[in-house]
Write a protein that holds these residues in place. Structure first.
Motif, PDB file in Angstrom:
ATOM      1  N   MET A   1       8.322  28.548  44.414  1.00 48.45           N
ATOM      2  CA  MET A   1       8.833  27.804  43.258  1.00 48.45           C
ATOM      3  C   MET A   1      10.218  28.306  42.835  1.00 48.45           C
ATOM      4  SD  MET A   1       6.244  26.923  40.197  1.00 48.45           S
ATOM      5  CE  MET A   1       4.747  27.476  40.974  1.00 48.45           C
ATOM      6  N   SER A   2      11.104  27.398  42.584  1.00 43.23           N
ATOM      7  CA  SER A   2      12.460  27.818  42.219  1.00 43.23           C
ATOM      8  C   SER A   2      12.495  28.420  40.812  1.00 43.23           C
ATOM      9  CB  SER A   2      13.383  26.603  42.256  1.00 43.23           C
ATOM     10  OG  SER A   2      14.529  26.849  41.517  1.00 43.23           O
ATOM     11  N   GLU A   3      13.338  29.407  40.645  1.00 38.76           N
ATOM     12  CA  GLU A   3      13.475  30.051  39.332  1.00 38.76           C
ATOM     13  C   GLU A   3      14.609  29.428  38.533  1.00 38.76           C
ATOM     14  OE1 GLU A   3      10.536  33.068  39.634  1.00 38.76           O
ATOM     15  OE2 GLU A   3      11.869  32.620  37.958  1.00 38.76           O
ATOM     16  N   HIS A   4      15.452  28.614  39.215  1.00 35.49           N
ATOM     17  CA  HIS A   4      16.744  28.314  38.609  1.00 35.49           C
ATOM     18  C   HIS A   4      16.675  27.522  37.311  1.00 35.49           C
ATOM     19  CE1 HIS A   4      16.366  24.377  40.559  1.00 35.49           C
ATOM     20  NE2 HIS A   4      17.244  23.966  39.670  1.00 35.49           N
ATOM     21  N   SER A   5      15.724  26.559  37.198  1.00 40.80           N
ATOM     22  CA  SER A   5      15.814  25.646  36.066  1.00 40.80           C
ATOM     23  C   SER A   5      15.651  26.343  34.733  1.00 40.80           C
ATOM     24  CB  SER A   5      14.802  24.517  36.204  1.00 40.80           C
ATOM     25  OG  SER A   5      13.649  24.954  36.814  1.00 40.80           O
ATOM     26  N   SER A   6      14.769  27.336  34.665  1.00 41.54           N
ATOM     27  CA  SER A   6      14.539  27.941  33.361  1.00 41.54           C
ATOM     28  C   SER A   6      15.694  28.865  32.949  1.00 41.54           C
ATOM     29  CB  SER A   6      13.224  28.703  33.374  1.00 41.54           C
ATOM     30  OG  SER A   6      13.192  29.554  34.472  1.00 41.54           O
ATOM     31  N   ILE A   7      16.603  29.161  33.883  1.00 42.39           N
ATOM     32  CA  ILE A   7      17.664  30.094  33.530  1.00 42.39           C
ATOM     33  C   ILE A   7      18.816  29.417  32.780  1.00 42.39           C
ATOM     34  CG2 ILE A   7      19.433  31.639  34.476  1.00 42.39           C
ATOM     35  CD1 ILE A   7      17.269  32.465  36.553  1.00 42.39           C
ATOM     36  N   HIS A   8      19.353  28.331  33.324  1.00 35.94           N
ATOM     37  CA  HIS A   8      20.506  27.758  32.633  1.00 35.94           C
ATOM     38  C   HIS A   8      20.215  26.461  31.887  1.00 35.94           C
ATOM     39  CE1 HIS A   8      20.662  25.794  36.570  1.00 35.94           C
ATOM     40  NE2 HIS A   8      21.222  24.791  35.924  1.00 35.94           N
ATOM     41  N   LEU A   9      19.030  25.926  32.027  1.00 33.91           N
ATOM     42  CA  LEU A   9      18.711  24.687  31.314  1.00 33.91           C
ATOM     43  C   LEU A   9      17.983  25.016  30.020  1.00 33.91           C
ATOM     44  CD1 LEU A   9      17.568  22.533  34.361  1.00 33.91           C
ATOM     45  CD2 LEU A   9      19.785  22.526  33.216  1.00 33.91           C
ATOM     46  N   GLN A  10      18.189  24.148  29.034  1.00 37.47           N
ATOM     47  CA  GLN A  10      17.589  24.402  27.723  1.00 37.47           C
ATOM     48  C   GLN A  10      16.647  23.268  27.343  1.00 37.47           C
ATOM     49  OE1 GLN A  10      20.735  25.408  24.969  1.00 37.47           O
ATOM     50  NE2 GLN A  10      21.249  27.249  26.126  1.00 37.47           N
ATOM     51  N   HIS A  11      15.530  23.212  28.038  1.00 40.25           N
ATOM     52  CA  HIS A  11      14.563  22.151  27.753  1.00 40.25           C
ATOM     53  C   HIS A  11      13.804  22.451  26.454  1.00 40.25           C
ATOM     54  CE1 HIS A  11      15.271  20.834  31.796  1.00 40.25           C
ATOM     55  NE2 HIS A  11      14.649  21.851  32.358  1.00 40.25           N
ATOM     56  N   ILE A  12      13.381  21.362  25.812  1.00 41.27           N
ATOM     57  CA  ILE A  12      12.424  21.491  24.699  1.00 41.27           C
ATOM     58  C   ILE A  12      11.166  20.753  25.133  1.00 41.27           C
ATOM     59  CG2 ILE A  12      11.917  20.904  22.298  1.00 41.27           C
ATOM     60  CD1 ILE A  12      14.929  21.062  21.728  1.00 41.27           C
ATOM     61  N   ILE A  13      10.038  21.460  25.160  1.00 46.72           N
ATOM     62  CA  ILE A  13       8.796  20.868  25.661  1.00 46.72           C
ATOM     63  C   ILE A  13       7.834  20.691  24.488  1.00 46.72           C
ATOM     64  CG2 ILE A  13       6.868  21.191  27.262  1.00 46.72           C
ATOM     65  CD1 ILE A  13       9.714  23.378  27.947  1.00 46.72           C
ATOM     66  N   LEU A  14       7.326  19.477  24.340  1.00 47.73           N
ATOM     67  CA  LEU A  14       6.391  19.192  23.246  1.00 47.73           C
ATOM     68  C   LEU A  14       4.971  19.159  23.778  1.00 47.73           C
ATOM     69  CD1 LEU A  14       8.356  16.256  21.525  1.00 47.73           C
ATOM     70  CD2 LEU A  14       8.417  18.705  20.949  1.00 47.73           C
ATOM     71  N   ILE A  15       4.106  19.973  23.175  1.00 49.65           N
ATOM     72  CA  ILE A  15       2.684  19.955  23.531  1.00 49.65           C
ATOM     73  C   ILE A  15       1.876  19.684  22.259  1.00 49.65           C
ATOM     74  CG2 ILE A  15       2.953  21.537  25.498  1.00 49.65           C
ATOM     75  CD1 ILE A  15       1.731  23.776  23.755  1.00 49.65           C
ATOM     76  N   GLY A  16       0.632  19.270  22.450  1.00 48.44           N
ATOM     77  CA  GLY A  16      -0.232  19.056  21.290  1.00 48.44           C
ATOM     78  C   GLY A  16      -1.268  17.990  21.579  1.00 48.44           C
ATOM     79  N   PHE A  17      -2.242  17.937  20.704  1.00 53.19           N
ATOM     80  CA  PHE A  17      -3.382  17.043  20.910  1.00 53.19           C
ATOM     81  C   PHE A  17      -2.953  15.569  20.814  1.00 53.19           C
ATOM     82  CE2 PHE A  17      -7.623  15.264  20.234  1.00 53.19           C
ATOM     83  CZ  PHE A  17      -8.345  16.030  21.138  1.00 53.19           C
ATOM     84  N   MET A  18      -3.767  14.696  21.428  1.00 51.59           N
ATOM     85  CA  MET A  18      -3.515  13.252  21.353  1.00 51.59           C
ATOM     86  C   MET A  18      -3.276  12.829  19.905  1.00 51.59           C
ATOM     87  SD  MET A  18      -6.525  11.933  23.920  1.00 51.59           S
ATOM     88  CE  MET A  18      -7.595  13.367  23.800  1.00 51.59           C
ATOM     89  N   GLY A  19      -2.263  12.000  19.699  1.00 51.19           N
ATOM     90  CA  GLY A  19      -2.010  11.458  18.370  1.00 51.19           C
ATOM     91  C   GLY A  19      -1.168  12.338  17.473  1.00 51.19           C
ATOM     92  N   CYS A  20      -0.693  13.477  17.987  1.00 48.27           N
ATOM     93  CA  CYS A  20       0.074  14.385  17.104  1.00 48.27           C
ATOM     94  C   CYS A  20       1.530  13.938  16.935  1.00 48.27           C
ATOM     95  CB  CYS A  20       0.020  15.834  17.611  1.00 48.27           C
ATOM     96  SG  CYS A  20       0.958  16.080  19.128  1.00 48.27           S
ATOM     97  N   GLY A  21       1.958  12.948  17.721  1.00 45.19           N
ATOM     98  CA  GLY A  21       3.316  12.412  17.544  1.00 45.19           C
ATOM     99  C   GLY A  21       4.334  12.937  18.542  1.00 45.19           C
ATOM    100  N   LYS A  22       3.865  13.436  19.704  1.00 43.99           N
ATOM    101  CA  LYS A  22       4.813  13.968  20.694  1.00 43.99           C
ATOM    102  C   LYS A  22       5.821  12.907  21.136  1.00 43.99           C
ATOM    103  CE  LYS A  22       1.191  14.851  22.724  1.00 43.99           C
ATOM    104  NZ  LYS A  22       0.002  15.007  23.526  1.00 43.99           N
ATOM    105  N   SER A  23       5.333  11.667  21.355  1.00 44.55           N
ATOM    106  CA  SER A  23       6.245  10.614  21.836  1.00 44.55           C
ATOM    107  C   SER A  23       7.274  10.265  20.763  1.00 44.55           C
ATOM    108  CB  SER A  23       5.468   9.361  22.226  1.00 44.55           C
ATOM    109  OG  SER A  23       4.501   9.703  23.178  1.00 44.55           O
ATOM    110  N   THR A  24       6.811  10.114  19.538  1.00 47.82           N
ATOM    111  CA  THR A  24       7.722   9.761  18.444  1.00 47.82           C
ATOM    112  C   THR A  24       8.755  10.857  18.219  1.00 47.82           C
ATOM    113  OG1 THR A  24       5.842   8.701  17.396  1.00 47.82           O
ATOM    114  CG2 THR A  24       7.771   9.057  16.013  1.00 47.82           C
ATOM    115  N   ILE A  25       8.290  12.087  18.145  1.00 51.26           N
ATOM    116  CA  ILE A  25       9.211  13.209  17.907  1.00 51.26           C
ATOM    117  C   ILE A  25      10.131  13.378  19.121  1.00 51.26           C
ATOM    118  CG2 ILE A  25       9.354  15.716  17.508  1.00 51.26           C
ATOM    119  CD1 ILE A  25       8.387  14.041  15.066  1.00 51.26           C
TER     120      ILE A  25
END
Ligand code: S3P
Length: 185
Positions: free
Chosen positions: A1-25
């Motif tokens: 698995m490549s290590e590169h993406s987590s080093i220079h990219l700044q992703h924001i990952i949304l987790i949570g139970f169904m209906g918590c609004g991940k898509s809207t947010i």
């Protein structure tokens, strides 16, 4: 698995139970930050040419979970720009997925209680896991089972009750900026 993406990219990952609004947010963050929005459920549906309900009905939950893992592995190796990644509520069930989510970047858990989940999801038939005789109990049991996994994976937990979209997105953006600024030092 490549290590590169987590080093220079700044992703924001949304987790949570169904209906918590991940898509809207996710959409709100996408608009405010002007960076791509990726939705793991939509990506899987697009790849398979089928709805999530059909994948569950025809191939079962494990196949869907395999598709989630496969997609997360792809994200880790193939994403080339910082993105908002909105995920399906059960993505944290597998240890490998939790590890990948953490490596991808800043993980935000949108925490919601069972009563609110029920209110927000009761009229929607697109979630196979909730199409059961006693959805209230299913929701409560699953939240209890999954909460340790959400907690373990998240850098930030936002209890969404009483907060509007603006407050949630502002909190996420400021916290993610702080997190990534500290990482850069
Ligand atoms: C699931 C949540 C759904 C979708 C699938 C399974 C789950 O996503 O991935 O129906 O196990 O919690 P949302 O959280 O976006 O509804």
């Amino acid at each position: 698995m490549s290590e590169h993406s987590s080093i220079h990219l700044q992703h924001i990952i949304l987790i949570g139970f169904m209906g918590c609004g991940k898509s809207t947010i996710g959409r709100e963050l996408h608009q405010k930050l002007g960076i791509p929005l990726i939705d793991t459920d939509e990506a899987i549906e697009h790849k398979c040419g089928k709805s999530i309900s059909n994948i569950f009905a025809e191939s079962g939950e494990e196949t869907f979970r395999d598709l989630e893992t496969e997609y997360l592995r792809d994200c880790l190796t193939n994403l080339t720009s910082s993105s908002i990644i909105s995920t399906g509520g059960g993505i944290i069930l597998r240890e490998e997925n939790r590890e990948i989510l953490k490596r991808l970047g800043y993980v935000v858990w949108l925490k919601i209680d069972a009563i609110n989940v029920y209110q927000r999801t009761k009229k929607n038939r697109s979630r196979p896991i909730l199409q059961q005789p006693n959805p209230k109990k299913v929701i409560a049991d699953l939240i209890e089972l999954r909460s340790p996994y959400y907690r373990e994976t998240a850098n930030l937990t936002i209890n969404i009750s009483g907060l509007d979209r603006y407050e949630i997105t502002t909190g996420i953006i400021e916290s993610a900026r702080y997190h990534y600024s500290q990482q850069a030092q």
